[in-house]
Design an enzyme around this catalytic site. Structure first.
Site, PDB file in Angstrom:
ATOM      1  CG  ASP A 228      -1.981  -1.062   1.172  1.00 56.15           C
ATOM      2  OD1 ASP A 228      -2.371  -1.446   0.046  1.00 56.15           O
ATOM      3  OD2 ASP A 228      -2.418  -1.522   2.240  1.00 56.15           O
ATOM      4  CG  ASP A 252      -2.528   3.021   3.113  1.00 49.87           C
ATOM      5  OD1 ASP A 252      -3.555   3.690   2.926  1.00 49.87           O
ATOM      6  OD2 ASP A 252      -2.536   1.924   3.698  1.00 49.87           O
ATOM      7  CG  ASP A 256      -1.633   1.155   8.138  1.00 50.26           C
ATOM      8  OD1 ASP A 256      -1.662   2.257   8.695  1.00 50.26           O
ATOM      9  OD2 ASP A 256      -2.195   0.926   7.046  1.00 50.26           O
ATOM     10  NE  ARG A 308      -8.215   6.092   8.802  1.00 55.55           N
ATOM     11  CZ  ARG A 308      -8.323   5.113   7.915  1.00 55.55           C
ATOM     12  NH1 ARG A 308      -7.256   4.398   7.592  1.00 55.55           N
ATOM     13  NH2 ARG A 308      -9.479   4.828   7.352  1.00 55.55           N
TER      14      ARG A 308
END
Length: 430
Positions: A228, A252, A256, A308
């Site tokens: 990603d 991205d 993560d 986020r």
């Protein structure tokens, strides 16, 4: 008084005699050290999910109390009260005692020992020639090895990878003392491995890549679909510590963690210029992420961020003593009933009056999300910032999302002032 002076001298001698091996040879590839530090007998078999969070809180509180007490007594003039930094940064010979860092982790990722039990590997070549047959001296060659390795760098480097860098277990990437950037290509993947430490590097401008063969160990390579473009991607990994890393502007996420990743600490890092900063949890329907435990501590979420910080699914998340100076949409969000324990953070809301709320539930059904355990405990709200709590109020409901003792939010400034990559010089305190 005489006895007190003797004790003080003994204390200082103990600090200066930090355990460690010989200084690494900057012109070598693998450097054997004179000794190996003893390991706790149980750290290799530590369970990913923390079953006794109270023990972590007590352990870290003792560390905070000790670092604060030393500072107050004048033993360590560089002491900040940050228990991670005060564990190693006051040593002027840090470069000879690099592996001491592995004893300084806190929170859910505190068992991450990286390459502490291995040799030092010196990266001498910034190139990434071939993802299937990496050359000795390159970062890719270092991270795929089977044995534990503590990876350092000969000099300043900008490493532009051709394919994602797939790490093997028991590795430390340590950029202290030089200026290392992983940038302008695919970046770091921690997939189904454990005991990883990433410290002191810049990760930015990461891009998707894939549909190619990539080696992940000396004996295996395989076909990789498109990644990603995350800065650091954790996929089913455990016992991971990211510390003093500067991350920005990736395709991205900056970090993560998905697919059952757990036992993670993200600390002392600087995040900037990015939209979707941090995703913790694969998707709402992926219930194995319910075991996820992540500590986010002493970080600075800085300029140019939108949302986020993090965005959580399932699992247990301890967000503690971070500085949130910028966001455009929201800071902390989630779905699928995550437990979020926000303690001692400083939130500075943007000027936009429609973006003052710290929190966002990615679920329009209030009857559902009002049962989720989200709390703000001792957070400092500035410029109209506000946190919408839900679920239980009792501390017992947040036991699995408690990984360390929070300092007062009034200390966030000094605790996070050195977030991101440090400017460490040989022969001086870092």
């Amino acid at each position: 008084m005489k006895n007190q002076s003797i004790l003080t001298c003994m204390f200082l001698i103990k600090i200066l005699c930090i355990h460690g091996g010989a200084a690494p040879n900057p012109f070598g590839i693998l450097v054997a050290e004179n000794s190996r530090e003893a390991e706790p007998t149980n750290y290799l078999n530590a369970t990913a999910a923390e079953k006794d969070p109270d023990s972590i809180v007590q352990m870290v509180q003792r560390s905070i109390d000790n670092s604060t007490r030393r500072r107050e007594l004048g033993y360590l003039s560089c002491g900040t009260g940050n228990p991670i930094d005060d564990c190693w940064r006051c040593d002027p010979n840090w470069q000879r005692h690099r592996k001491r860092l592995a004893d300084c982790a806190i929170g859910f990722g505190r068992h991450a020992k990286g390459g502490k039990r291995g040799k030092i590997y010196v990266v001498t070549d910034h190139n990434d020639y071939d993802a299937v047959t990496p050359r000795p001296g390159t970062l890719r060659h270092a991270v795929i090895q089977t044995e534990p390795l503590w990876i350092i760098f000969k000099g300043d480097m900008v490493i532009q990878l051709k394919e994602e860098l797939i790490m093997n277990s028991f590795k430390t990437i340590d950029g202290r003392g030089v200026n290392v950037h992983i940038a302008k290509g695919p970046c770091i993947t921690i997939q189904r491995v454990r005991n990883i430490i990433i410290h002191g590097i810049h990760v930015h401008d990461c891009k998707p890549a894939g549909n190619a063969m990539v080696r992940d160990s000396p004996t295996h390579f395989g076909w990789r679909t498109m990644c990603d473009g995350d800065g650091i991607s954790m996929f089913g990994g455990s016992h991971i510590w990211v510390d003093h890393v500067s991350l920005s502007n990736c395709a991205d996420g900056l970090i993560d963690a998905i697919m059952g990743s757990t036992a993670i600490t993200i600390s002392n890092s600087y995040f900037s210029h990015h939209n979707e900063v941090m995703l913790l949890g694969h998707r709402d329907s992926y219930t194995p992420d319910v075991k996820m435990q992540v500590t986010i501590a002493f970080n600075h979420f800085g300029e140019g961020l939108i949302q986020r910080m993090p965005r959580c699914r399932h699992g247990y998340f301890h967000v503690v003593n971070n500085d949130y100076s910028h966001w455009e949409m929201y800071a902390i969000g989630g779905s699928a009933n995550p437990t979020i324990n926000s303690q001692g953070n400083r939130f500075m809301a943007p000027a936009n009056r429609f973006a003052k709320e710290v929190t966002k539930r990615v679920n329009p059904n209030k009857d559902e999300w009002k049962q989720w355990n989200w709390r703000s405990d001792g957070d400092l709200m500035l410029n109209g910032a506000y946190f919408t709590p839900s679920g239980a109020v009792a501390s017992s409901a947040y036991a699995k999302a408690s990984s360390m003792a929070a300092r007062s939010s009034t200390h966030v400034g000094p605790l996070t002032q050195d977030a991101g990559v440090l400017n460490c010089k040989t022969g001086a305190r870092c």
